[in-house]
Write a protein that holds these residues in place. Structure first.
Motif, short mmCIF file in Angstrom:
data_model
loop_
_atom_site.label_atom_id
_atom_site.label_comp_id
_atom_site.label_asym_id
_atom_site.label_seq_id
_atom_site.Cartn_x
_atom_site.Cartn_y
_atom_site.Cartn_z
N THR A 186 19.38 4.11 1.95
CA THR A 186 18.91 5.21 1.05
C THR A 186 18.14 6.31 2.20
N PRO A 187 17.96 7.68 1.99
CA PRO A 187 17.60 8.66 3.13
C PRO A 187 16.49 8.05 3.86
N VAL A 188 15.68 7.78 3.71
CA VAL A 188 14.40 7.58 4.66
C VAL A 188 14.91 6.43 5.35
N LEU A 189 15.49 5.17 4.71
CA LEU A 189 15.74 4.10 5.56
C LEU A 189 16.81 4.29 6.59
N ALA A 190 17.79 5.22 6.09
CA ALA A 190 18.81 5.87 7.05
C ALA A 190 18.45 6.69 8.21
N ALA A 191 17.41 7.42 7.82
CA ALA A 191 16.53 8.02 8.98
C ALA A 191 16.11 7.21 9.88
N LYS A 192 15.37 6.14 9.33
CA LYS A 192 14.80 5.13 10.26
C LYS A 192 15.55 4.44 11.21
N ASN A 227 -2.46 12.53 -6.98
CA ASN A 227 -2.88 13.10 -8.05
C ASN A 227 -1.86 14.35 -8.42
N HIS A 228 -0.92 14.44 -7.33
CA HIS A 228 -0.01 15.53 -7.35
C HIS A 228 1.09 15.08 -6.55
N PRO A 229 1.67 14.09 -6.78
CA PRO A 229 2.85 13.59 -6.14
C PRO A 229 4.22 14.52 -5.62
N ARG A 230 4.31 14.97 -4.17
CA ARG A 230 5.41 15.80 -3.88
C ARG A 230 5.92 15.25 -2.65
N ALA A 231 7.16 15.05 -2.50
CA ALA A 231 7.55 14.50 -1.19
C ALA A 231 7.48 15.77 0.04
N VAL A 232 6.99 15.21 1.07
CA VAL A 232 6.83 16.05 2.08
C VAL A 232 7.88 16.09 3.33
N GLU A 275 10.05 7.91 -1.49
CA GLU A 275 9.27 8.89 -1.78
C GLU A 275 7.83 8.51 -1.73
N LEU A 276 7.60 7.86 -2.93
CA LEU A 276 5.78 7.44 -2.97
C LEU A 276 5.57 6.67 -1.79
N LEU A 277 6.18 5.79 -1.21
CA LEU A 277 5.73 5.01 -0.07
C LEU A 277 5.46 5.50 1.10
N PHE A 278 6.58 6.19 1.38
CA PHE A 278 6.84 6.92 2.77
C PHE A 278 6.04 8.12 2.94
N THR A 279 5.88 8.87 1.70
CA THR A 279 5.17 10.09 1.61
C THR A 279 3.71 9.58 1.92
N SER A 280 3.23 8.72 1.06
CA SER A 280 1.74 8.50 1.28
C SER A 280 1.49 7.83 2.67
N MET A 281 2.53 7.39 3.51
CA MET A 281 2.29 7.13 4.89
C MET A 281 2.19 8.36 5.64
N LEU A 282 3.16 9.35 5.43
CA LEU A 282 3.00 10.43 6.13
C LEU A 282 1.58 11.40 5.99
N VAL A 283 1.28 11.30 4.70
CA VAL A 283 0.17 12.13 4.29
C VAL A 283 -1.08 11.32 5.19
N ALA A 284 -1.25 10.05 4.87
CA ALA A 284 -2.34 9.22 5.41
C ALA A 284 -2.55 9.64 7.02
N ASN A 285 -1.23 9.78 7.77
CA ASN A 285 -1.27 9.63 9.13
C ASN A 285 -0.91 11.18 9.82
N SER A 286 -1.16 12.12 8.95
CA SER A 286 -0.73 13.55 9.37
C SER A 286 -1.59 14.63 8.63
N LYS A 287 -1.75 15.57 9.44
CA LYS A 287 -2.18 16.90 9.11
C LYS A 287 -1.28 17.80 8.57
N ILE A 288 -1.16 18.20 7.39
CA ILE A 288 -0.15 19.10 6.85
C ILE A 288 -0.67 20.44 6.13
N LYS A 289 0.14 21.39 6.69
CA LYS A 289 -0.51 22.78 6.20
C LYS A 289 0.45 23.68 5.52
#
Length: 202
Positions: free
Chosen positions: A52-58, A141-146, A180-194
């Motif tokens: 799937t997309p994220v695992l393919a990117a990995k 609270n407002h899940p959107r893929a980043v 989406e949920l797992l990888f996005t939460s990982m991105l959000v936890a470890n990054s500053k997104i503007k």
């Protein structure tokens, strides 16, 4: 979808690198590889992946060799000016890891000559709080893929490499959960997104 999106980037003379990770069956993959050879003005890297997309990117993260990167599906279209604005912002703001302009979902009506039925604002939070837990709670609270944001490649590749492997997740039946949920939460936890002004993708 692939034919449409490649023709789009060809028509606008896109100068970036298109890293295409293709999970098609063997015969379709061969047909698409031949099709891509027609677009000599585009910088296309085309590889097969069973994931799937994220695992393919990995799996292919080592092939990312640009300063900035994004991950989208074959039905998403970037507005080039939005990419330019995003990169310019990141060049000036070194504490921000990723940016997102305005994005939209287009609903098509296949039974009408006027194919566009509706356009929705795909609004997404920004995540610049110092507390990573607060950022993750804000996401749920407002899940959107980043992943479709414009990212600093070193940040994105690092998190891809740290993400769970296929052998550890393959029994999970829900791609939405880990892609989406797992990888996005990982991105959000470890990054500053503007969030920034300007249109980025549809």
């Amino acid at each position: 979808f692939l034919k449409k999106i490649i023709k789009y980037y060809n028509d606008i003379s896109f100068k970036g690198v298109l890293l295409i990770l293709d999970s098609s069956t063997d015969e379709t993959y061969k047909i698409q590889k031949e099709f891509l050879k027609n677009f000599t003005s585009l910088n296309i890297d085309h590889y097969y992946s069973e994931y799937t997309p994220v695992l393919a990117a990995k799996e292919h993260a080592n092939r990312i060799n640009t300063s900035y990167v994004t991950l989208i599906g074959d039905d998403d279209y970037y507005i080039i000016n939005g990419i330019d604005i995003s990169i310019s912002f990141l060049n000036r703001n070194h504490l921000i890891d990723s940016v997102r302009g305005k994005s939209f979902l287009i609903e098509l009506n296949i039974n009408s000559k006027n194919n566009i039925k509706n356009i929705y604002n795909y609004d997404c939070n920004e995540y610049i709080e110092r507390d990573s837990l607060k950022r993750v709670i804000k996401f749920f609270n407002h899940p959107r893929a980043v992943t479709a944001n414009v990212w600093r490649s070193n940040v994105f590749i690092k998190l891809l490499n740290e993400f769970i492997s296929h052998k550890d997740i393959h029994l999970c039946p829900d791609r939405y959960f880990y892609d989406e949920l797992l990888f996005t939460s990982m991105l959000v936890a470890n990054s500053k997104i503007k969030n920034i002004p300007g249109n980025l993708f549809v």
